[in-house]
Design a protein around this motif. Structure first.
Motif, PDB file in Angstrom:
ATOM      1  N   ALA A 197       0.830  -1.209   0.000  1.00 13.12           N
ATOM      2  CA  ALA A 197       0.000   0.000   0.000  1.00 13.12           C
ATOM      3  C   ALA A 197       0.862   1.256   0.000  1.00 13.12           C
ATOM      4  N   LEU A 198       1.929   1.237   0.784  1.00  9.53           N
ATOM      5  CA  LEU A 198       2.822   2.396   0.864  1.00  9.53           C
ATOM      6  C   LEU A 198       3.444   2.702  -0.486  1.00  9.53           C
ATOM      7  N   LEU A 199       3.981   1.662  -1.145  1.00  9.62           N
ATOM      8  CA  LEU A 199       4.673   1.875  -2.417  1.00  9.62           C
ATOM      9  C   LEU A 199       3.710   2.040  -3.589  1.00  9.62           C
ATOM     10  N   SER A 200       2.411   1.884  -3.322  1.00 10.45           N
ATOM     11  CA  SER A 200       1.411   2.140  -4.360  1.00 10.45           C
ATOM     12  C   SER A 200       0.890   3.570  -4.312  1.00 10.45           C
ATOM     13  N   LEU A 201       1.281   4.339  -3.299  1.00  6.64           N
ATOM     14  CA  LEU A 201       0.876   5.738  -3.232  1.00  6.64           C
ATOM     15  C   LEU A 201       1.589   6.540  -4.318  1.00  6.64           C
ATOM     16  N   PRO A 220       9.190   7.861   9.968  1.00  9.50           N
ATOM     17  CA  PRO A 220       8.675   6.528  10.279  1.00  9.50           C
ATOM     18  C   PRO A 220       7.243   6.351   9.813  1.00  9.50           C
ATOM     19  N   VAL A 221       6.882   5.113   9.522  1.00  6.50           N
ATOM     20  CA  VAL A 221       5.507   4.729   9.258  1.00  6.50           C
ATOM     21  C   VAL A 221       5.170   3.613  10.242  1.00  6.50           C
ATOM     22  N   TYR A 222       4.146   3.828  11.052  1.00  6.32           N
ATOM     23  CA  TYR A 222       3.739   2.825  12.040  1.00  6.32           C
ATOM     24  C   TYR A 222       2.477   2.119  11.551  1.00  6.32           C
ATOM     25  N   VAL A 223       2.541   0.786  11.499  1.00  3.39           N
ATOM     26  CA  VAL A 223       1.372  -0.006  11.121  1.00  3.39           C
ATOM     27  C   VAL A 223       1.210  -1.129  12.135  1.00  3.39           C
ATOM     28  N   SER A 224       0.008  -1.681  12.204  1.00  2.00           N
ATOM     29  CA  SER A 224      -0.224  -2.784  13.133  1.00  2.00           C
ATOM     30  C   SER A 224      -1.429  -3.588  12.689  1.00  2.00           C
ATOM     31  N   SER A 225      -1.528  -4.788  13.240  1.00  2.00           N
ATOM     32  CA  SER A 225      -2.741  -5.586  13.086  1.00  2.00           C
ATOM     33  C   SER A 225      -3.682  -5.345  14.259  1.00  2.00           C
ATOM     34  N   PHE A 226      -3.103  -5.171  15.444  1.00  3.86           N
ATOM     35  CA  PHE A 226      -3.849  -4.885  16.665  1.00  3.86           C
ATOM     36  C   PHE A 226      -2.859  -4.551  17.769  1.00  3.86           C
ATOM     37  N   THR A 227      -3.359  -3.993  18.847  1.00  2.61           N
ATOM     38  CA  THR A 227      -2.551  -3.694  20.024  1.00  2.61           C
ATOM     39  C   THR A 227      -3.133  -4.489  21.187  1.00  2.61           C
ATOM     40  N   VAL A 228      -2.337  -5.392  21.749  1.00  3.66           N
ATOM     41  CA  VAL A 228      -2.865  -6.355  22.728  1.00  3.66           C
ATOM     42  C   VAL A 228      -1.893  -6.550  23.880  1.00  3.66           C
ATOM     43  N   SER A 229      -2.421  -7.089  24.961  1.00  3.64           N
ATOM     44  CA  SER A 229      -1.614  -7.448  26.121  1.00  3.64           C
ATOM     45  C   SER A 229      -1.407  -8.960  26.132  1.00  3.64           C
ATOM     46  N   GLU A 292       0.740   2.456  18.894  1.00  3.87           N
ATOM     47  CA  GLU A 292      -0.573   2.910  18.422  1.00  3.87           C
ATOM     48  C   GLU A 292      -1.060   4.066  19.291  1.00  3.87           C
ATOM     49  N   ARG A 293      -0.764   3.987  20.587  1.00  2.28           N
ATOM     50  CA  ARG A 293      -1.162   5.048  21.511  1.00  2.28           C
ATOM     51  C   ARG A 293      -0.202   6.222  21.466  1.00  2.28           C
ATOM     52  N   THR A 294       1.103   5.948  21.449  1.00  4.26           N
ATOM     53  CA  THR A 294       2.082   7.022  21.562  1.00  4.26           C
ATOM     54  C   THR A 294       2.363   7.736  20.248  1.00  4.26           C
ATOM     55  N   ARG A 295       2.242   7.032  19.119  1.00  2.00           N
ATOM     56  CA  ARG A 295       2.585   7.620  17.821  1.00  2.00           C
ATOM     57  C   ARG A 295       1.400   7.716  16.873  1.00  2.00           C
ATOM     58  N   GLY A 296       0.462   6.795  17.039  1.00  2.00           N
ATOM     59  CA  GLY A 296      -0.591   6.668  16.038  1.00  2.00           C
ATOM     60  C   GLY A 296      -0.093   5.818  14.877  1.00  2.00           C
ATOM     61  N   THR A 297      -1.011   5.240  14.109  1.00  2.00           N
ATOM     62  CA  THR A 297      -0.600   4.406  12.985  1.00  2.00           C
ATOM     63  C   THR A 297      -1.067   5.019  11.669  1.00  2.00           C
ATOM     64  N   ALA A 298      -0.482   4.514  10.598  1.00  2.00           N
ATOM     65  CA  ALA A 298      -0.869   4.930   9.245  1.00  2.00           C
ATOM     66  C   ALA A 298      -1.847   3.944   8.631  1.00  2.00           C
ATOM     67  N   ASN A 299      -2.455   3.103   9.464  1.00  2.00           N
ATOM     68  CA  ASN A 299      -3.387   2.103   8.935  1.00  2.00           C
ATOM     69  C   ASN A 299      -4.488   2.728   8.081  1.00  2.00           C
ATOM     70  N   GLY A 300      -5.061   3.816   8.565  1.00  2.00           N
ATOM     71  CA  GLY A 300      -6.136   4.456   7.826  1.00  2.00           C
ATOM     72  C   GLY A 300      -5.667   4.992   6.488  1.00  2.00           C
ATOM     73  N   VAL A 301      -4.533   5.661   6.483  1.00  7.21           N
ATOM     74  CA  VAL A 301      -3.984   6.231   5.247  1.00  7.21           C
ATOM     75  C   VAL A 301      -3.696   5.128   4.233  1.00  7.21           C
ATOM     76  N   LEU A 302      -3.229   3.987   4.716  1.00  4.10           N
ATOM     77  CA  LEU A 302      -2.836   2.900   3.826  1.00  4.10           C
ATOM     78  C   LEU A 302      -3.973   1.915   3.550  1.00  4.10           C
ATOM     79  N   GLY A 303      -5.126   2.157   4.141  1.00  8.48           N
ATOM     80  CA  GLY A 303      -6.251   1.279   3.895  1.00  8.48           C
ATOM     81  C   GLY A 303      -6.124  -0.081   4.560  1.00  8.48           C
ATOM     82  N   LEU A 304      -5.406  -0.138   5.671  1.00 13.57           N
ATOM     83  CA  LEU A 304      -5.210  -1.398   6.384  1.00 13.57           C
ATOM     84  C   LEU A 304      -6.261  -1.553   7.472  1.00 13.57           C
ATOM     85  N   GLU A 305      -6.923  -2.681   7.493  1.00 16.93           N
ATOM     86  CA  GLU A 305      -7.922  -2.947   8.509  1.00 16.93           C
ATOM     87  C   GLU A 305      -7.289  -3.688   9.684  1.00 16.93           C
TER      88      GLU A 305
END
Length: 322
Positions: A197-201, A220-229, A292-305
């Motif tokens: 997704a990043l390289l398709s922009l 930096p670009v921060y991405v994730s699938s989820f944030t869990v304990s 995800e809390r401290t930086r935020g992610t680019a999931n929305g920008v990259l269309g990642l669910e």
């Protein structure tokens, strides 16, 4: 030059992250991908996903690398821990000389911009040094990087007892502190989708509302699938395996003590301590692992669910069988 990344050179295309990145790039239909591999590598080209040609190079011959990288729009570097020292430096130098405008260096980790993690985890400090290395190289001003942060790979890490603290064979869970500290983590397929997704922009766009690669230039670009304990992980393991918490032996260990034990093991020459040290440090109470809390992610920008935790845990359990 086109306003889109089309030609991508990929180092480590047969590896854990590299193979998923390669497949995801091809699936977009927008990229031509070539795997760059050492001529002396003993790995089989069959580990490279189908449809990707391989160019073998001599890492000790700078001109061999430069020649192999000419004409590419981006270089994606995924290197394993056993890569020979100096490999990434050689690749970056060659990319600069070959005029490759974009480099995705060997990040694929937790928040390597975090000061505490840089201080306490030497490999994270080294990743920061590689970013500066790109910026400071003669001619490096024409080359930009994007540092992709994925957190630890969830389904890869969960079956490793020294990583997230779970021994799936003996059903033993070692929870760090009270087990509620959260970390951001990604599955390997999500890593692949993120890079694709990043390289398709588009590189640039006159409308500032349109997401572009330029937005992430030397950042930096921060991405994730989820944030869990760990507690979330244990609950998921119970659901996936059809067990109760009473079926597991649950222990508690200070994350600080576990980190120190890993450091001490490394100092004795036992490099298995590296895994214990790196993972434990991300569960410290300072929250450094929860980007995800401290930086935020680019999931929305990259269309990642966000992904389903239990589905990812199922992948981990299956992986742990082999």
């Amino acid at each position: 030059m086109s306003n889109f990344i089309k030609q991508v050179a990929l180092v480590g295309g047969g590896g854990n992250a590299g193979s998923h990145i390669a497949r995801a790039l091809l699936q977009t239909g927008k990229h031509s991908v070539t795997a760059i591999s050492r001529s002396s590598s003993s790995s089989s080209s069959s580990t490279i996903p189908p449809g990707i040609p391989t160019v073998r190079v001599n890492y000790g011959d700078p001109e061999s690398l430069v020649s192999a990288l000419r004409g590419y729009d981006a270089l994606v570097i995924t290197l394993g821990v056993m890569a020979p020292p100096g490999t990434q430096e050689s690749l970056i130098r060659a990319a600069v000389q070959a005029g490759v405008p974009w480099i995705l260096p060997n990040e694929w980790a937790a928040d390597t911009y975090d000061a505490g993690l840089q201080r306490d985890v030497v490999p994270y400090k080294q990743k920061a040094e590689f970013r500066k290395f790109i910026e400071d190289l003669p001619g490096g001003g024409a080359v930009s990087y994007v540092a992709v942060h994925t957190g630890f790979w969830y389904e890869f890490s969960l079956p490793i007892p020294d990583a997230f603290g779970f021994d799936l064979t003996t059903r033993t869970a070692t929870l760090f502190d009270d087990g509620t500290a959260k970390i951001s983590t990604s599955t390997l397929p999500q890593v692949g989708r993120a890079v694709a997704a990043l390289l398709s922009l588009p590189v640039t766009h006159p409308d500032p509302a349109v997401a572009t690669l330029d937005r992430f230039r030397n950042k930096p670009v921060y991405v994730s699938s989820f944030t869990v304990s760990q507690s979330d992980m244990l609950d998921s393991l119970c659901r996936v395996t059809g067990t109760l918490k009473a079926d597991w032996t649950v222990r508690h260990e200070s994350s600080a003590n576990r980190y120190s034990a890993g450091v001490e093991a490394i100092q004795r020459g036992d490099w298995s301590g590296m895994v214990k040290m790196m993972y434990a440090r991300n569960f410290f109470r300072d929250g450094a692992g929860d980007y995800e809390r401290t930086r935020g992610t680019a999931n929305g920008v990259l269309g990642l669910e966000s992904e389903d935790l239990d589905e990812a845990t199922t992948m981990a359990v299956e992986r742990g069988k082999y």
